[in-house]
Write a protein that holds these residues in place. Structure first.
Motif, PDB file in Angstrom:
ATOM      1  N   LEU A 247       0.939  -1.265  -0.020  1.00  9.64           N
ATOM      2  CA  LEU A 247       0.221  -0.053  -0.037  1.00  9.64           C
ATOM      3  C   LEU A 247       0.956   1.070   0.031  1.00  9.64           C
ATOM      4  O   LEU A 247       0.302   2.404  -0.535  1.00  9.64           O
ATOM      5  CB  LEU A 247      -1.101   0.009   1.182  1.00  9.64           C
ATOM      6  N   GLN A 248       2.035   1.048   0.547  1.00 11.51           N
ATOM      7  CA  GLN A 248       3.025   2.429   0.570  1.00 11.51           C
ATOM      8  C   GLN A 248       4.334   2.241   0.929  1.00 11.51           C
ATOM      9  O   GLN A 248       4.512   1.111   1.220  1.00 11.51           O
ATOM     10  CB  GLN A 248       2.300   3.171   1.763  1.00 11.51           C
ATOM     11  N   GLY A 249       5.212   2.887   0.848  1.00  9.10           N
ATOM     12  CA  GLY A 249       6.584   2.988   1.244  1.00  9.10           C
ATOM     13  C   GLY A 249       7.386   2.699  -0.229  1.00  9.10           C
ATOM     14  O   GLY A 249       7.041   2.486  -1.250  1.00  9.10           O
ATOM     15  N   LYS A 250       8.783   2.270   0.122  1.00  8.99           N
ATOM     16  CA  LYS A 250       9.788   2.266  -0.792  1.00  8.99           C
ATOM     17  C   LYS A 250       9.520   0.972  -1.516  1.00  8.99           C
ATOM     18  O   LYS A 250       8.900   0.107  -0.698  1.00  8.99           O
ATOM     19  CB  LYS A 250      11.317   2.521   0.121  1.00  8.99           C
ATOM     20  N   GLU A 251      10.295   0.716  -2.468  1.00 16.91           N
ATOM     21  CA  GLU A 251      10.355  -0.603  -2.929  1.00 16.91           C
ATOM     22  C   GLU A 251      10.904  -1.601  -2.090  1.00 16.91           C
ATOM     23  O   GLU A 251      12.053  -1.242  -1.288  1.00 16.91           O
ATOM     24  CB  GLU A 251      11.398  -0.551  -4.388  1.00 16.91           C
ATOM     25  N   LEU A 252      10.540  -2.961  -1.876  1.00 13.34           N
ATOM     26  CA  LEU A 252      11.144  -3.880  -1.172  1.00 13.34           C
ATOM     27  C   LEU A 252      12.333  -4.245  -1.567  1.00 13.34           C
ATOM     28  O   LEU A 252      12.692  -4.522  -2.890  1.00 13.34           O
ATOM     29  CB  LEU A 252      10.067  -4.948  -0.974  1.00 13.34           C
ATOM     30  N   SER A 253      13.414  -4.597  -0.740  1.00 13.18           N
ATOM     31  CA  SER A 253      14.665  -5.134  -1.038  1.00 13.18           C
ATOM     32  C   SER A 253      14.549  -6.661  -1.098  1.00 13.18           C
ATOM     33  O   SER A 253      13.682  -7.317  -0.388  1.00 13.18           O
ATOM     34  CB  SER A 253      15.621  -4.487  -0.181  1.00 13.18           C
ATOM     35  N   PHE A 254      15.667  -7.193  -1.122  1.00 10.81           N
ATOM     36  CA  PHE A 254      16.057  -8.643  -1.285  1.00 10.81           C
ATOM     37  C   PHE A 254      15.940  -8.994   0.401  1.00 10.81           C
ATOM     38  O   PHE A 254      14.977 -10.027   0.553  1.00 10.81           O
ATOM     39  CB  PHE A 254      17.337  -9.092  -1.909  1.00 10.81           C
ATOM     40  N   ASN A 255      16.423  -8.209   1.159  1.00  8.53           N
ATOM     41  CA  ASN A 255      16.583  -8.760   2.585  1.00  8.53           C
ATOM     42  C   ASN A 255      15.131  -8.317   3.159  1.00  8.53           C
ATOM     43  O   ASN A 255      14.632  -9.098   4.115  1.00  8.53           O
ATOM     44  CB  ASN A 255      17.624  -7.681   3.375  1.00  8.53           C
ATOM     45  N   ASN A 256      14.387  -7.539   2.605  1.00  8.42           N
ATOM     46  CA  ASN A 256      12.947  -7.058   3.188  1.00  8.42           C
ATOM     47  C   ASN A 256      12.116  -8.276   3.073  1.00  8.42           C
ATOM     48  O   ASN A 256      11.444  -8.697   3.755  1.00  8.42           O
ATOM     49  CB  ASN A 256      12.468  -6.113   2.635  1.00  8.42           C
ATOM     50  N   LEU A 257      12.201  -8.551   1.786  1.00  5.62           N
ATOM     51  CA  LEU A 257      11.520  -9.983   1.204  1.00  5.62           C
ATOM     52  C   LEU A 257      11.691 -11.100   2.011  1.00  5.62           C
ATOM     53  O   LEU A 257      10.681 -11.771   2.569  1.00  5.62           O
ATOM     54  CB  LEU A 257      11.710 -10.168  -0.227  1.00  5.62           C
ATOM     55  N   ASN A 258      12.714 -11.518   2.198  1.00  5.06           N
ATOM     56  CA  ASN A 258      13.304 -12.547   3.078  1.00  5.06           C
ATOM     57  C   ASN A 258      12.871 -12.420   4.477  1.00  5.06           C
ATOM     58  O   ASN A 258      12.229 -13.509   5.051  1.00  5.06           O
ATOM     59  CB  ASN A 258      14.664 -12.699   3.101  1.00  5.06           C
ATOM     60  N   ASP A 259      13.003 -11.373   5.152  1.00  3.78           N
ATOM     61  CA  ASP A 259      12.592 -11.230   6.504  1.00  3.78           C
ATOM     62  C   ASP A 259      11.253 -11.283   6.669  1.00  3.78           C
ATOM     63  O   ASP A 259      10.781 -11.849   7.758  1.00  3.78           O
ATOM     64  CB  ASP A 259      13.376  -9.952   6.873  1.00  3.78           C
ATOM     65  N   THR A 260      10.675 -10.618   5.690  1.00  5.87           N
ATOM     66  CA  THR A 260       9.058 -10.353   6.051  1.00  5.87           C
ATOM     67  C   THR A 260       8.338 -11.923   5.620  1.00  5.87           C
ATOM     68  O   THR A 260       7.621 -12.261   6.523  1.00  5.87           O
ATOM     69  CB  THR A 260       8.451  -9.602   4.669  1.00  5.87           C
ATOM     70  N   ASP A 261       9.106 -12.557   4.618  1.00  7.63           N
ATOM     71  CA  ASP A 261       8.373 -14.005   4.636  1.00  7.63           C
ATOM     72  C   ASP A 261       8.577 -14.886   5.889  1.00  7.63           C
ATOM     73  O   ASP A 261       7.671 -15.335   6.387  1.00  7.63           O
ATOM     74  CB  ASP A 261       9.157 -14.707   3.448  1.00  7.63           C
ATOM     75  N   ALA A 262       9.724 -14.463   6.582  1.00  8.02           N
ATOM     76  CA  ALA A 262      10.022 -15.356   7.889  1.00  8.02           C
ATOM     77  C   ALA A 262       9.053 -14.789   8.859  1.00  8.02           C
ATOM     78  O   ALA A 262       8.476 -15.571   9.751  1.00  8.02           O
ATOM     79  CB  ALA A 262      11.398 -14.990   8.331  1.00  8.02           C
ATOM     80  N   ALA A 263       8.987 -13.501   8.871  1.00 11.02           N
ATOM     81  CA  ALA A 263       8.043 -13.014  10.056  1.00 11.02           C
ATOM     82  C   ALA A 263       6.266 -13.510  10.019  1.00 11.02           C
ATOM     83  O   ALA A 263       5.968 -14.023  11.000  1.00 11.02           O
ATOM     84  CB  ALA A 263       8.165 -11.438  10.039  1.00 11.02           C
ATOM     85  N   PHE A 264       5.931 -13.351   8.667  1.00  7.39           N
ATOM     86  CA  PHE A 264       4.745 -14.008   8.415  1.00  7.39           C
ATOM     87  C   PHE A 264       4.387 -15.334   8.628  1.00  7.39           C
ATOM     88  O   PHE A 264       3.385 -15.749   9.313  1.00  7.39           O
ATOM     89  CB  PHE A 264       4.388 -13.361   6.948  1.00  7.39           C
ATOM     90  N   GLU A 265       5.560 -16.147   8.188  1.00  5.11           N
ATOM     91  CA  GLU A 265       5.197 -17.492   8.607  1.00  5.11           C
ATOM     92  C   GLU A 265       5.354 -17.879   9.882  1.00  5.11           C
ATOM     93  O   GLU A 265       4.573 -18.806  10.388  1.00  5.11           O
ATOM     94  CB  GLU A 265       6.461 -18.397   7.757  1.00  5.11           C
ATOM     95  N   LEU A 266       5.955 -17.173  10.630  1.00  2.00           N
ATOM     96  CA  LEU A 266       6.046 -17.574  12.220  1.00  2.00           C
ATOM     97  C   LEU A 266       4.899 -17.223  12.905  1.00  2.00           C
ATOM     98  O   LEU A 266       4.115 -17.720  13.656  1.00  2.00           O
ATOM     99  CB  LEU A 266       7.462 -16.396  12.867  1.00  2.00           C
ATOM    100  N   VAL A 267       4.364 -15.873  12.637  1.00  8.09           N
ATOM    101  CA  VAL A 267       3.102 -15.309  13.229  1.00  8.09           C
ATOM    102  C   VAL A 267       1.870 -16.004  12.890  1.00  8.09           C
ATOM    103  O   VAL A 267       0.818 -16.328  13.500  1.00  8.09           O
ATOM    104  CB  VAL A 267       2.772 -13.612  12.869  1.00  8.09           C
ATOM    105  N   SER A 268       1.766 -16.900  11.542  1.00 10.30           N
ATOM    106  CA  SER A 268       0.718 -17.560  11.201  1.00 10.30           C
ATOM    107  C   SER A 268       0.636 -18.718  12.064  1.00 10.30           C
ATOM    108  O   SER A 268      -0.323 -19.816  12.170  1.00 10.30           O
ATOM    109  CB  SER A 268       0.908 -18.184   9.956  1.00 10.30           C
TER     110      SER A 268
END
Length: 528
Positions: A247-268
């Motif tokens: 929805l907003q913010g800068k373009e996602l980076s390689f590390n952003n994508l990797n870390d965000t995937d890890a975070a969402f899988e954990l909280v699920s």
């Protein structure tokens, strides 16, 4: 541009399942005097729009048969696509057999991937395997010296632009690009079919594997600025980073994508309102609460220093109260299944913060595969969807854990699954209070987690480490009693780990001497 590079489009064959932009393309080609051959629904759509079109069956003199399975598999079609116009013997063969050259092929394939994704049965999936389309695409791509091939409607624009600029001709440069895209598409298509078929047979590890994906985003760089990177989607559909809308913010980076995937899988992993804060693919705070706002405050308390510049994942709709808390420190990404308007308004003030909404939560118990590259090969394994319930626990000490300790032990072991090995996680009241990750020695992980807990207590103005009265989880067994004793020293009252060490009896004896409870799970969660 040299004239030798140009191929004038005089005859085109169009056969598409996705009819996006079809009529406009047909009108453009007709306007440039191009003879159009087509099949089935494509021909009907063109004709209905007033575009002159010849049915392939009329062109070949052979009817469509077998419910359309055989219509373009004909020498007149493949000869027109494969003939080299610079070889006299090819030209003579065309003339002798009444084969007209085809200069442009526009084909997109039966929607096999979409058919499987919607839950189609075996027979329906099989019927959506395209045969004639891939055969024509490969033929045209091979003969790109003389034929342009388009497999995606997004390439209609550059095709039309070149034809407009070159009096109906297309350059060799574009034809090569289109040919590369064509082979990539048929490769990904065949990969999807082979993976699905292996799954139908229950064959997790077939003799050969094919990997397909679709470019979603070219990234600024990879893990480091000197590395190049891109994000591809593919494989079995799964809610998460691949389905998210930014929805907003800068373009996602390689590390952003990797870390965000890890975070969402954990909280699920959690059914109650929960928040995970991730840094460098490791959690620095995870907690449950009566609502997301409470869960966030408790997760942040675990390690507020590391949380700066981290990734925040929630498993509920993000609300304004939580967004206000989040906006008080710098974070890179917030990912949630949804967000209310109040939360969006609050976070909109943080221009550089990326807000991602996925539309749902992934199923942590869902079967699937993970893939990792090695030099010259791949490691393929089933997803770690293992989990432990209270009934799976084996109490091995004299002291039984309390019900509250059991709840915390299960929470800690779940978080431990998402921490890099060697992993130690301290938990109190379903919130992490100390995490030790990625150490070569398990005792070091215990000590680091305890020290970070002490730092967090000092930051909160408390007199003793947060680990006092906590429980502790280890992703694998304690090979020696020293790691356990470090946890006891930190204040843990109960321990959960897989068990299975040659020295289990020594570790159990140390736990009994310390008066703490210990349970074995029989399941480990290494994460490398």
């Amino acid at each position: 541009m040299a004239d030798a590079d140009l191929v004038t489009i005089r005859r085109a064959l169009i056969s598409v399942s996705d009819k996006t932009g079809l009529v406009e393309l047909g009108q453009f080609l007709a306007g440039h005097g191009v003879e159009i051959l087509s099949t089935g629904g494509s021909a009907k759509a063109l004709a209905a729009a007033g575009v002159p079109v010849t049915e392939v069956a009329d062109h070949t003199g052979f009817p469509e048969i077998m419910d359309g399975r055989v219509k373009t598999l004909h020498p007149t079609i493949h000869g027109g696509l494969l003939a080299r116009r610079d070889l006299p013997e090819h030209v003579q063969a065309m003339e002798a057999n009444g084969i007209a050259p085809i200069d442009l092929l526009v084909v997109n394939l039966y929607p096999f991937e979409a058919t499987v994704a919607k839950g189609a049965d075996f027979d329906e999936a099989i019927e959506n395997i395209d045969i004639g389309g891939p055969a024509m695409i490969r033929a045209a791509a091979k003969n790109h010296g003389f034929v342009a091939v388009v497999v995606d409607s997004s390439d209609y624009a550059p095709l039309k632009q070149e034809m407009a600029e070159n009096k109906g001709a297309v350059s060799l440069t574009l034809r090569k690009k289109l040919a590369a895209a064509a082979y990539a598409r048929t490769g990904a298509y065949d990969a999807a079919i082979s993976i699905w078929f292996a799954g139908q047979l229950g064959d997790s590890f077939p003799r050969s594997i094919a990997i397909g994906g679709e470019l979603k985003q070219v990234l600024r760089y990879g893990e480091n600025p000197h590395q190049q990177a891109a994000f591809y989607t593919g494989g079995a559909p799964r809610i998460g980073i691949a389905t998210a809308t930014q929805l907003q913010g800068k373009e996602l980076s390689f590390n952003n994508l990797n870390d965000t995937d890890a975070a969402f899988e954990l909280v699920s992993e959690f059914t109650e309102p929960a928040v995970a804060i991730i840094k460098h693919a490791n959690p620095c705070g995870v907690a449950q609460g009566k609502d997301v706002a409470e869960a966030y405050a408790r997760a942040l308390r675990c390690d507020p220093v590391s949380a700066f510049g981290g990734i925040i994942a929630v498993n509920r709709t993000l609300d304004a109260a939580t967004a206000e808390q989040i906006s008080s420190i710098f974070s890179e990404v917030v990912i949630a299944p949804d967000a209310d308007e109040g939360a969006k308004d609050v976070l909109a003030k943080k221009k550089n913060l990326r807000l991602l909404l996925t539309g749902g939560m992934p199923d942590p118990r869902e079967a699937g595969m993970t893939l990792r590259s090695l030099a010259g090969g791949y490691l393929l394994q089933t997803r770690d969807n293992g989990y432990i319930t209270a009934s799976d626990l084996k109490v091995v000490t004299k002291r039984q854990p309390t019900e509250k300790e059991i709840a915390d032990l299960l929470f800690a072991f779940t978080v431990c699954k998402h921490v890099k090995s060697n992993a130690i996680v301290y938990v109190k009241d379903r919130a992490t209070v100390g995490i030790g990750a990625g150490q070569m020695s398990r005792v070091d992980s215990s000590r680091i987690a305890a020290r970070k807990s002490q730092d967090a207590a000092e930051a909160a103005g408390e007199s003793e480490p947060l680990t006092r009265g906590s429980v502790v989880a280890s992703d694998a067994f304690f090979p020696f009693a020293d790691g356990l004793l470090a946890a006891v020293e930190a204040g843990a009252t109960a321990v959960i780990h897989p068990g299975g060490s040659m020295r289990d009896n020594e570790v159990i004896a140390a736990a009994d001497e310390a008066g703490i409870a210990m349970v074995f799970t029989g399941m480990r969660h290494f994460r490398h």
